[in-house]
Scaffold this motif. Sequence first.
Motif, PDB file in Angstrom:
ATOM      1  N   ARG A   1       0.844  -1.180   0.000  1.00  0.00           N
ATOM      2  CA  ARG A   1       0.000   0.000   0.000  1.00  0.00           C
ATOM      3  C   ARG A   1       0.889   1.241   0.000  1.00  0.00           C
ATOM      4  O   ARG A   1       1.933   1.261   0.662  1.00  0.00           O
ATOM      5  N   ALA A   2       0.466   2.261  -0.729  1.00  0.00           N
ATOM      6  CA  ALA A   2       1.215   3.522  -0.765  1.00  0.00           C
ATOM      7  C   ALA A   2       0.235   4.671  -0.582  1.00  0.00           C
ATOM      8  O   ALA A   2      -0.817   4.714  -1.227  1.00  0.00           O
ATOM      9  N   VAL A   3       0.597   5.605   0.304  1.00  0.00           N
ATOM     10  CA  VAL A   3      -0.273   6.731   0.644  1.00  0.00           C
ATOM     11  C   VAL A   3       0.452   8.026   0.304  1.00  0.00           C
ATOM     12  O   VAL A   3       1.642   8.177   0.615  1.00  0.00           O
TER      13      VAL A   3
ATOM     14  N   VAL B   1      -2.010  -0.955  -3.776  1.00  0.00           N
ATOM     15  CA  VAL B   1      -3.213  -0.193  -3.457  1.00  0.00           C
ATOM     16  C   VAL B   1      -2.787   1.176  -2.938  1.00  0.00           C
ATOM     17  O   VAL B   1      -1.892   1.279  -2.090  1.00  0.00           O
ATOM     18  N   THR B   2      -3.411   2.240  -3.438  1.00  0.00           N
ATOM     19  CA  THR B   2      -2.985   3.581  -3.063  1.00  0.00           C
ATOM     20  C   THR B   2      -4.120   4.387  -2.453  1.00  0.00           C
ATOM     21  O   THR B   2      -5.297   4.119  -2.681  1.00  0.00           O
ATOM     22  N   GLN B   3      -3.736   5.397  -1.690  1.00  0.00           N
ATOM     23  CA  GLN B   3      -4.645   6.391  -1.127  1.00  0.00           C
ATOM     24  C   GLN B   3      -4.044   7.776  -1.333  1.00  0.00           C
ATOM     25  O   GLN B   3      -2.827   7.925  -1.472  1.00  0.00           O
TER      26      GLN B   3
ATOM     27  N   GLY C   1     -10.505   9.113   9.389  1.00  0.00           N
ATOM     28  CA  GLY C   1     -10.996   7.835   8.894  1.00  0.00           C
ATOM     29  C   GLY C   1     -10.070   7.112   7.934  1.00  0.00           C
ATOM     30  O   GLY C   1      -9.788   5.922   8.128  1.00  0.00           O
ATOM     31  N   PRO C   2      -9.594   7.761   6.853  1.00  0.00           N
ATOM     32  CA  PRO C   2      -8.780   7.027   5.877  1.00  0.00           C
ATOM     33  C   PRO C   2      -7.512   6.403   6.454  1.00  0.00           C
ATOM     34  O   PRO C   2      -7.001   5.425   5.909  1.00  0.00           O
TER      35      PRO C   2
END
Length: 359
Positions: free
Chosen positions: A211-213, A240-242, A252-253
């Motif tokens: 995951r990468a934010v 999966v990214t945000q 929340g995120p």
Amino acid sequence: MTSTPTLPETATWAEIHAQPDIWAAWADSLATQSREIRDWIAARGIDTVWLVGAGTSAFIGGIIAAGRSDLRFEDRASTDIVSCPQDCLTASGRILVVQFGRSGSSSESIGVMELLDKHRPDIDRLHITCNPDGALATRPAPGPGQMRVLTLPEATHDRGFAMTSSFTTMLLSALACLTDFDPALLPRLAEEARGLIGSLAGDTCAPRPERAVFLGSGALRSMARESALKVLELTAGRTVTQWDSPLGYRHGPKAAVNGQTEVYVSLHPDPQTARYDLDVAEEIRSQFPHVRVTTIGRGGDIAVTGTGDARVDAVLHVLPAQIRAAQWSAELGLPVDDPFQGRNLSRVVSGVTLYDWQQ
């Protein structure tokens, strides 16, 4: 354990590295053309500017609209205009629609032009595109609204799947046409970008995270969105990214963070805003000690000096995501220029059914 993925010679890798030279070489021509466009906008009495595009091209509008201007900027994705024309095409005032497009021929670009032709031919248009043969560059407007076209250098018409040089050069070009950004600064930006790209491309990097934010405040929020999309696209959805603002991420995120997450926090050039950015970076580090958190900006882990205008500096802040996305794509053994190998997603969105709007 760290590694530096070996990237084959790909169009994407070359296009990432070409950005500084493109900006520097474009400076003089852009100065002349943008001056003419600014004069035209003033003569037309424009008070409201719609910034229009799809995907990466839409994020350009989000960056520009976040800053101050004498004009009223409205960030309106072409995907929204096409699907919900009733929400905007009844607007009044002296409106300029600025459309961005790498190919200039996506379904939604054509859809917006058709809606304007039929329902709002009075609206003026500025098309900023990388393709001299695309619809944005070649399709005339019926009038009485006037149209101008700014065609970027051929090198910005990326051959790779992901938009890289097209994104940054369209953003800088639009800023020159719509704000007080001086193209004379492009060589300076280019010099800093060369150093960043060289350092990031030659540096060792941690193995690809699951995951990468990407987080950024103000104009850098839409830059974070573009960064997240680059990684998602080039790793074919396997990372999966945000994206969010640093303060918004708390609400929340942040629940998505786990031990296999990497977080990038852009530090806004305004010192007041940067305090909040740094606080969130430190909070994530303390709450998730095994998570790699990288700050980008003045005094950051990846140092960016920039100009002090977040809208302009976005072209520097996006470079780490471009580089890492290409490296992680190669690490996965994907064809970097076409990570979906012709399936599911394509370089240019086409084939969208456009429905007639009965006003």
